[in-house]
Design a protein around this motif. Structure first.
Motif, PDB file in Angstrom:
ATOM      1  N   GLU A  32       0.849  -1.184   0.000  1.00 15.78           N
ATOM      2  CA  GLU A  32       0.000   0.000   0.000  1.00 15.78           C
ATOM      3  C   GLU A  32       0.890   1.241   0.000  1.00 15.78           C
ATOM      4  OE1 GLU A  32      -2.998   1.791   3.232  1.00 15.78           O
ATOM      5  OE2 GLU A  32      -3.375  -0.300   2.706  1.00 15.78           O
ATOM      6  N   THR A  33       0.560   2.214  -0.821  1.00 13.49           N
ATOM      7  CA  THR A  33       1.315   3.462  -0.874  1.00 13.49           C
ATOM      8  C   THR A  33       0.564   4.526  -0.089  1.00 13.49           C
ATOM      9  OG1 THR A  33       2.165   2.912  -3.061  1.00 13.49           O
ATOM     10  CG2 THR A  33       2.306   5.224  -2.380  1.00 13.49           C
ATOM     11  N   VAL A  34       1.295   5.178   0.808  1.00  9.87           N
ATOM     12  CA  VAL A  34       0.702   6.243   1.612  1.00  9.87           C
ATOM     13  C   VAL A  34       1.386   7.550   1.220  1.00  9.87           C
ATOM     14  CG1 VAL A  34       0.343   7.147   3.938  1.00  9.87           C
ATOM     15  CG2 VAL A  34       0.219   4.683   3.519  1.00  9.87           C
ATOM     16  N   THR A  35       0.606   8.552   0.876  1.00  9.80           N
ATOM     17  CA  THR A  35       1.135   9.869   0.552  1.00  9.80           C
ATOM     18  C   THR A  35       0.820  10.815   1.699  1.00  9.80           C
ATOM     19  OG1 THR A  35       0.745   9.472  -1.795  1.00  9.80           O
ATOM     20  CG2 THR A  35       1.086  11.758  -1.118  1.00  9.80           C
ATOM     21  N   ILE A  36       1.871  11.459   2.223  1.00 14.14           N
ATOM     22  CA  ILE A  36       1.682  12.421   3.313  1.00 14.14           C
ATOM     23  C   ILE A  36       1.799  13.819   2.724  1.00 14.14           C
ATOM     24  CG2 ILE A  36       2.597  13.277   5.497  1.00 14.14           C
ATOM     25  CD1 ILE A  36       3.656  10.420   5.996  1.00 14.14           C
ATOM     26  N   VAL A  37       0.794  14.606   2.937  1.00 16.48           N
ATOM     27  CA  VAL A  37       0.776  15.976   2.422  1.00 16.48           C
ATOM     28  C   VAL A  37       1.011  16.932   3.589  1.00 16.48           C
ATOM     29  CG1 VAL A  37      -0.600  17.729   1.256  1.00 16.48           C
ATOM     30  CG2 VAL A  37      -0.832  15.326   0.595  1.00 16.48           C
ATOM     31  N   ASP A  38       1.992  17.827   3.428  1.00 11.30           N
ATOM     32  CA  ASP A  38       2.291  18.821   4.452  1.00 11.30           C
ATOM     33  C   ASP A  38       1.224  19.914   4.400  1.00 11.30           C
ATOM     34  OD1 ASP A  38       3.303  20.651   6.217  1.00 11.30           O
ATOM     35  OD2 ASP A  38       5.157  21.029   5.128  1.00 11.30           O
TER      36      ASP A  38
END
Length: 197
Positions: free
Chosen positions: A4-10
Motif C-alpha cells: 500500500e502506498t501512503v502519501t503524506i501531504v504537508d
C-alpha cells in the motif's frame, strides 16, 4: 497481501513570512534610527526583542519541523541576533547591576565592530546558499551583509556619515524582507504569483 502506498501531504502553514516580517520591520525601525531620523528608544528595543527575536525564533522552530535547514539557521540566528543586540544595549542600563560594585561596561566601538563584522561574515556566507534560492532572498542577504560591513566601518571610524548611509541601506534591506514576506502571503492567498519574489 499487496503493498500500500501512503502519501503524506504537508498541510502546515509557511512560516517564512512570519520570520521575514519579524526581521524586516525591526530592521527598518532600527535603521531609521541609524539614518538619524529618530532616536534609539524602548520602542525599537521592544520591537527587536519581540518581533525581531521571538517571531524569528518561532519561525525557526516551524522551519525545523518542515526540514528546511537554511531557514532554520537563518531565522534562529537572526532572531538570536536581535536578542543579543537588545541585551548588549540594555544590560549596562540595568540598575541592579550598577549597585553590585562591578558596573557592566557599555560595548566599546572595537567590540561592536567585531560583533557586527562577524554577523556580516556569517550573512555573506549565507548569501552563497541563496544563489540556489529565490532572487528576493538573494537581495535580502547581500544587502544585509553590506549593512553589517557598513556598520562595522562606522564603528571603527566613528563616522556618522557612514552610519547614516548604513541606515538608509538598512531601510532598503528591511523593506526587501517585508516585500518578500508579504509577497509570499499574497501569492499563497491568491494561489498564483502576483508578487514576484
Amino acid at each position: 497481501m499487496g503493498q500500500e502506498t501512503v502519501t503524506i501531504v504537508d498541510k502546515t502553514a509557511n512560516p517564512a513570512p512570519l520570520g521575514l516580517l519579524g526581521f524586516g520591520m525591526t530592521t527598518v525601525l532600527l535603521n531609521v534610527h541609524n539614518a538619524g531620523l529618530i532616536p534609539l528608544t524602548s520602542m525599537i528595543l521592544a520591537m527587536g526583542f519581540a518581533y525581531g527575536g521571538i517571531a524569528q525564533i518561532l519561525a525557526c522552530a516551524m522551519e525545523y519541523k518542515k526540514g528546511n535547514t537554511f531557514a532554520t539557521l537563518a531565522f534562529g540566528s537572526y532572531g538570536l541576533f536581535w536578542w543579543s543586540l537588545v541585551f548588549l544595549l540594555m544590560v549596562p542600563q540595568i540598575t541592579i547591576l550598577k549597585t553590585t560594585g562591578t558596573p557592566v561596561q557599555t560595548a566599546d566601538p572595537a567590540s561592536l565592530a567585531a560583533y557586527l563584522f562577524m554577523w556580516g561574515l556569517f550573512t555573506l556566507l549565507m548569501f552563497i546558499a541563496t544563489l540556489r534560492l529565490s532572487r528576493g532572498l538573494q537581495v535580502i542577504f547581500i544587502s544585509l551583509a553590506v549593512l553589517f560591513f557598513l556598520l562595522t566601518i562606522g564603528e571603527l571610524t566613528g563616522s556618522k556619515l557612514i552610519t547614516m548611509i548604513a541606515g538608509y541601506e538598512g531601510i532598503f534591506t528591511g523593506a526587501s524582507a517585508i516585500y518578500v514576506g508579504l509577497g509570499e502571503v499574497i501569492n499563497e492567498v491568491y494561489g498564483r504569483d502576483i508578487i514576484p519574489v
